[in-house]
Design a protein around this motif. Structure first.
Motif, PDB file in Angstrom:
ATOM      1  N   UNK A 279     -21.978  10.142  10.977  1.00  0.00           N
ATOM      2  CA  UNK A 279     -20.932  10.326   9.976  1.00  0.00           C
ATOM      3  C   UNK A 279     -19.870   9.258  10.159  1.00  0.00           C
ATOM      4  N   UNK A 280     -19.347   8.738   9.045  1.00  0.00           N
ATOM      5  CA  UNK A 280     -18.344   7.677   9.082  1.00  0.00           C
ATOM      6  C   UNK A 280     -17.089   8.108   8.343  1.00  0.00           C
ATOM      7  N   UNK A 281     -15.948   7.605   8.827  1.00  0.00           N
ATOM      8  CA  UNK A 281     -14.716   7.721   8.061  1.00  0.00           C
ATOM      9  C   UNK A 281     -14.793   6.769   6.869  1.00  0.00           C
ATOM     10  N   UNK A 282     -13.966   7.025   5.855  1.00  0.00           N
ATOM     11  CA  UNK A 282     -13.996   6.184   4.662  1.00  0.00           C
ATOM     12  C   UNK A 282     -13.750   4.716   5.013  1.00  0.00           C
ATOM     13  N   UNK A 283     -12.786   4.460   5.909  1.00  0.00           N
ATOM     14  CA  UNK A 283     -12.469   3.078   6.276  1.00  0.00           C
ATOM     15  C   UNK A 283     -13.624   2.426   7.037  1.00  0.00           C
ATOM     16  N   UNK A 284     -14.359   3.212   7.818  1.00  0.00           N
ATOM     17  CA  UNK A 284     -15.478   2.668   8.587  1.00  0.00           C
ATOM     18  C   UNK A 284     -16.654   2.292   7.681  1.00  0.00           C
ATOM     19  N   UNK A 285     -16.815   2.999   6.565  1.00  0.00           N
ATOM     20  CA  UNK A 285     -17.927   2.714   5.669  1.00  0.00           C
ATOM     21  C   UNK A 285     -17.844   1.308   5.100  1.00  0.00           C
ATOM     22  N   UNK A 286     -16.634   0.746   5.026  1.00  0.00           N
ATOM     23  CA  UNK A 286     -16.462  -0.601   4.487  1.00  0.00           C
ATOM     24  C   UNK A 286     -16.790  -1.671   5.522  1.00  0.00           C
ATOM     25  N   UNK A 287     -16.867  -1.261   6.797  1.00  0.00           N
ATOM     26  CA  UNK A 287     -17.169  -2.215   7.869  1.00  0.00           C
ATOM     27  C   UNK A 287     -18.680  -2.261   8.065  1.00  0.00           C
ATOM     28  N   UNK A 288     -19.313  -3.242   7.434  1.00  0.00           N
ATOM     29  CA  UNK A 288     -20.770  -3.325   7.442  1.00  0.00           C
ATOM     30  C   UNK A 288     -21.329  -3.486   8.857  1.00  0.00           C
ATOM     31  N   UNK A 289     -20.650  -4.289   9.676  1.00  0.00           N
ATOM     32  CA  UNK A 289     -21.137  -4.533  11.030  1.00  0.00           C
ATOM     33  C   UNK A 289     -21.067  -3.265  11.872  1.00  0.00           C
ATOM     34  N   UNK A 290     -19.999  -2.485  11.701  1.00  0.00           N
ATOM     35  CA  UNK A 290     -19.873  -1.237  12.450  1.00  0.00           C
ATOM     36  C   UNK A 290     -20.957  -0.256  12.045  1.00  0.00           C
ATOM     37  N   UNK A 291     -21.226  -0.157  10.738  1.00  0.00           N
ATOM     38  CA  UNK A 291     -22.267   0.748  10.254  1.00  0.00           C
ATOM     39  C   UNK A 291     -23.620   0.348  10.820  1.00  0.00           C
ATOM     40  N   UNK A 292     -23.931  -0.953  10.760  1.00  0.00           N
ATOM     41  CA  UNK A 292     -25.215  -1.440  11.281  1.00  0.00           C
ATOM     42  C   UNK A 292     -25.341  -1.167  12.771  1.00  0.00           C
ATOM     43  N   UNK A 293     -24.253  -1.365  13.508  1.00  0.00           N
ATOM     44  CA  UNK A 293     -24.281  -1.135  14.953  1.00  0.00           C
ATOM     45  C   UNK A 293     -24.555   0.327  15.274  1.00  0.00           C
ATOM     46  N   UNK A 294     -23.858   1.245  14.594  1.00  0.00           N
ATOM     47  CA  UNK A 294     -24.053   2.677  14.835  1.00  0.00           C
ATOM     48  C   UNK A 294     -25.476   3.105  14.508  1.00  0.00           C
ATOM     49  N   UNK A 295     -25.989   2.615  13.391  1.00  0.00           N
ATOM     50  CA  UNK A 295     -27.344   2.977  12.985  1.00  0.00           C
ATOM     51  C   UNK A 295     -28.377   2.405  13.956  1.00  0.00           C
ATOM     52  N   UNK A 296     -28.163   1.164  14.391  1.00  0.00           N
ATOM     53  CA  UNK A 296     -29.116   0.552  15.322  1.00  0.00           C
ATOM     54  C   UNK A 296     -29.141   1.309  16.644  1.00  0.00           C
ATOM     55  N   UNK A 297     -27.993   1.723  17.136  1.00  0.00           N
ATOM     56  CA  UNK A 297     -27.946   2.503  18.378  1.00  0.00           C
ATOM     57  C   UNK A 297     -28.714   3.808  18.238  1.00  0.00           C
ATOM     58  N   UNK A 298     -28.603   4.429  17.061  1.00  0.00           N
ATOM     59  CA  UNK A 298     -29.324   5.683  16.832  1.00  0.00           C
ATOM     60  C   UNK A 298     -30.831   5.448  16.765  1.00  0.00           C
ATOM     61  N   UNK A 299     -31.235   4.418  16.022  1.00  0.00           N
ATOM     62  CA  UNK A 299     -32.668   4.170  15.815  1.00  0.00           C
ATOM     63  C   UNK A 299     -33.380   3.826  17.114  1.00  0.00           C
ATOM     64  N   UNK A 300     -32.746   3.051  17.969  1.00  0.00           N
ATOM     65  CA  UNK A 300     -33.407   2.614  19.190  1.00  0.00           C
ATOM     66  C   UNK A 300     -33.359   3.659  20.297  1.00  0.00           C
ATOM     67  N   UNK A 301     -32.816   4.825  20.009  1.00  0.00           N
ATOM     68  CA  UNK A 301     -32.902   5.964  20.934  1.00  0.00           C
ATOM     69  C   UNK A 301     -34.080   6.828  20.473  1.00  0.00           C
ATOM     70  N   UNK A 302     -35.190   6.752  21.159  1.00  0.00           N
ATOM     71  CA  UNK A 302     -36.433   7.405  20.744  1.00  0.00           C
ATOM     72  C   UNK A 302     -36.382   8.925  20.854  1.00  0.00           C
ATOM     73  N   UNK A 303     -35.289   9.470  21.377  1.00  0.00           N
ATOM     74  CA  UNK A 303     -35.148  10.914  21.477  1.00  0.00           C
ATOM     75  C   UNK A 303     -34.403  11.507  20.280  1.00  0.00           C
TER      76      UNK A 303
END
Length: 447
Positions: A279-303
């Motif tokens: 989940x992101x705050x409205x201001x965080x949704x505009x930060x493309x790099x932050x969104x990509x980083x959070x999603x990548x951390x989630x995806x590469x956790x196989x659990x």
């Protein structure tokens, strides 16, 4: 008053008992008592009868097309260079260079008239046309009065949908959402472990199954061996907010989205306690790099559960697949494509957000006959070495469109609310300027 209160209590108790025994318990164990199958068979017979009556009164209705197109024009999908070359070569004089010619105006005029008469973009944001009346609405062709018998069937249908199905579905939806909030909150108190993950998945599955029954959903899943696995990204075409319920009815996913307030915020916080969602705050949704980083951390956790993303970014009317935004395909990892196709005969699942609020849309869903759809799990796909994110996104989109029998369009779904981007206009201007400048001249002919 005591007798009235006792009667109301007994009716409520009987109502909840029936729901608990015939709907809740089967939902908990993922079973079906066959009631929905019987309901669907009766419904199909009734709609077939209504269709025959309509076709008998209006034979021309048999000629209606299923796709959302009026068929007035036939588009030429040739590139700009080829079409302008055809206009110029139709003249007796053979052109040897790319100067401006007055005949070029006809190409742009033709494209303008095509867009006015039959815009292939905006028509994807209105409900698809039906081949016959489904006893819900008069559809876009406005079926008129046919006979007293059909009218009485329609009146009976209104009574059944609003006086029987609607109260039942509202009750189920309330129970399902309450189950999610209470169950996820309780599970969230457990320490992180496999036991917590197991309970969390069960809570989410049961909730979504109850909510799916609240819509009288008849869902057929194909190729279950390709279901998304942990540590991956599930991408699907987007028709309705209930796409999430349709998919989560067969497996658990991690959701991605903006943090909300009110009831939605309560649900989000409860879900986040039970298992990791993004989940992101409205201001965080505009930060493309932050969104990509959070999603990548989630995806590469196989659990962690697979992330569910709708790359179109908006709802399309169940006839087409529009441009997939490249962000989901820059993250890395395995992509699990899913194609969803609804049957509009039983209810229009498309959410026209510019026309209906969420409350009005849910009311339409809960007063429709049923929600019937097919879900295809496609083989997992990974980005190839020679592909960029846009090419990978287009390859996945093509696979989903082909499997779901949907029309593949290159346009951005953001055109639903926004004006055409200047970059699109500039691209056409650049293509025409190359013709004028004589670059890549398609008009040069060997003598």
């Amino acid at each position: 008053m005591d007798d009235f209160g006792s009667l109301a209590y007994n009716i409520l108790a009987a109502w909840l008992t029936v729901i608990g025994v015939f709907i809740m318990l089967p939902s908990v164990f993922g079973m079906s008592l066959g009631i929905s199958e019987i309901y669907m068979r009766i419904l199909v017979k009734m709609l077939e009868w209504a269709t025959r009556r309509i076709q008998k009164g209006f034979e021309e209705q048999k000629k209606l097309r299923m796709i959302a197109s009026n068929g007035i024009i036939e588009r030429d999908e040739s590139p700009m260079e080829a079409e302008i070359a055809g206009l110029r070569q139709s003249r007796s004089q053979c052109l040897q260079r790319g100067d401006f010619e007055l005949s070029d105006v006809f190409y742009f005029s033709k494209k303008g008239f095509e867009a006015i008469v039959e815009d292939e973009v905006t028509q994807r944001f209105s409900s698809e046309e039906l081949i016959s009346w489904n006893l819900l609405t008069r559809t876009n062709h406005n079926f008129q009065y046919l006979s007293l018998r059909v009218t009485l069937i329609w009146v009976l249908g209104v009574f059944v949908r609003y006086c029987i199905l609607l109260p039942l579905r509202v009750t189920l939806a309330t129970i399902g959402i309450s189950w999610l909030v209470v169950g996820a909150t309780l599970v969230g108190q457990l320490p992180n472990s496999r036991v917590k993950d197991w309970f969390s998945e069960k809570v989410h599955l049961v909730c979504c199954r109850i909510c799916a029954r609240a819509l009288s959903s008849a869902i057929q899943y194909h190729n279950k061996e390709n279901r998304p696995k942990k540590g991956g990204i599930c991408v699907a075409n987007h028709t309705s907010p209930i796409d999430i319920i349709i998919l989560a009815n067969d497996g658990c996913y991690a959701m991605v989205g903006q943090i909300h307030g009110g009831l939605m915020g309560v649900i989000q916080r409860a879900m986040a306690r039970a298992c990791p969602h993004v989940w992101f705050e409205r201001s965080e949704m505009r930060d493309r790099h932050l969104v990509t980083k959070r999603l990548r951390e989630h995806v590469f956790d196989k659990e962690k559960l697979p992330i569910l993303i709708f790359p179109e970014g908006t709802c399309i009317n169940n006839t087409s697949v529009m441009m997939f935004k490249k962000g989901s395909f820059e993250i890395g990892g395995t992509i699990y494509p899913v194609a969803i196709k609804y049957d509009p005969q039983f209810g229009d699942a498309f959410w026209n957000s510019s026309k209906y609020t969420m409350v009005k849309y849910l009311l339409r869903m809960m007063t429709s006959w049923a929600i019937k759809c097919n879900v295809w799990y496609l083989p997992p796909m990974t980005r190839q070495e020679d592909e960029d994110a846009v090419q990978f996104a287009n390859r996945v989109k093509s696979a989903i469109a082909k499997q779901g029998g949907l029309i593949e369009l290159p346009w951005d779904g953001g055109l639903k609310r926004d004006k055409v981007k200047d970059s699109f206009k500039q691209e056409q201007q650049k293509n025409y300027s190359k013709i004028i400048a004589g670059e890549n001249n398609v008009f040069q002919k060997d003598n």
